[in-house]
Enzyme design. Structure first.
Site, short mmCIF file in Angstrom:
data_model
loop_
_atom_site.label_atom_id
_atom_site.label_comp_id
_atom_site.label_asym_id
_atom_site.label_seq_id
_atom_site.Cartn_x
_atom_site.Cartn_y
_atom_site.Cartn_z
N TYR A 39 0.80 -1.23 0.00
CA TYR A 39 0.00 0.00 0.00
C TYR A 39 0.84 1.29 0.00
O TYR A 39 0.28 2.38 -0.08
CB TYR A 39 -0.94 -0.01 1.21
N HIS A 117 -8.63 1.77 -5.69
CA HIS A 117 -7.81 0.87 -4.86
C HIS A 117 -6.35 1.23 -5.04
O HIS A 117 -5.90 1.43 -6.18
CB HIS A 117 -8.02 -0.59 -5.25
C1 DQA Z 1 -7.70 -2.04 -1.10
C2 DQA Z 1 -7.71 -3.47 -1.64
C3 DQA Z 1 -8.62 -4.36 -0.80
O1 DQA Z 1 -8.61 -5.68 -1.30
C4 DQA Z 1 -8.12 -4.40 0.63
O2 DQA Z 1 -9.00 -5.16 1.44
C5 DQA Z 1 -7.90 -3.05 1.20
C6 DQA Z 1 -7.34 -1.99 0.36
C7 DQA Z 1 -6.69 -1.15 -1.85
O3 DQA Z 1 -6.78 0.06 -1.73
O4 DQA Z 1 -5.80 -1.67 -2.54
O5 DQA Z 1 -8.10 -2.82 2.39
O6 DQA Z 1 -8.99 -1.48 -1.29
#
Ligand code: DQA
Length: 166
Positions: A39, A117
């Site tokens: 992330y 995402h």
């Molecule tokens: C997310 C991707 C999702 O699968 C995950 O559960 C997240 C973050 C992303 O920003 O990449 O919490 O939404």
């Protein structure tokens, strides 16, 4: 970030001011330290600052809201309708793959939204490939890190000025 952050353009917001809501789902409050290899190192506060600055320059009121609770996110979406929010940028996080109820809230208020995402959900575990939101979103941005939010905001601003003229 605190549950709620609002950034107004200079002067007080006129009732007719365009409003954009950025909604962040569970665990996104941990951005910066949460699995940074997936992330990144950018925090939610950093993301909010960049977006708020851009929105302010465009004369738009931008609010960010993060919650780990499905009900709070649903309540925030419902409130957005009565507040006249014109566009939503949504990262439902884990609820992407589970929440019929949050999807129903977005469908009910009928406010256009982009799903964002940070990670590329299609390059991860198979259960992340299904989203309860993508088919009712204006579009989906996945895998571009925090820049995805900025790109979603650019899209929203363009849409709103087109709508304001039309
Ligand atoms: C997310 C991707 C999702 O699968 C995950 O559960 C997240 C973050 C992303 O920003 O990449 O919490 O939404």
């Amino acid at each position: 970030m605190g549950a709620r952050k609002q950034t107004r353009p200079k002067g007080d917001a006129a009732a007719s001011e365009l409003r954009i809501l950025v909604l962040h789902g569970p665990n996104l409050n941990l951005l910066g330290t949460r699995e940074p290899e997936i992330y990144g190192h950018t925090t939610l506060a950093d993301i909010h600052l960049v977006m708020a600055e851009r929105a302010r320059a465009a004369g738009v009121l931008l609010e960010s809201f993060q919650s780990n609770s499905e009900g709070e996110l649903i309540n925030r979406v419902q409130a957005a309708a009565s507040e006249g929010v014109a566009f939503i940028i949504l990262n439902p996080a884990g609820y992407t793959h589970t929440s019929v109820a949050l999807r129903d809230a977005l469908a009910a208020v009928d406010i256009p939204f982009v799903e964002v995402h940070l990670s590329n959900v299609h390059a991860r575990e198979p259960f992340r490939r299904h989203s309860y939101f993508s088919d009712i979103a204006s579009g989906v941005i996945s895998g571009l890190g925090s820049q995805g939010y900025e790109l979603a905001l650019e899209y929203a601003l363009r849409q709103l000025s087109l709508r304001a003229q039309g």
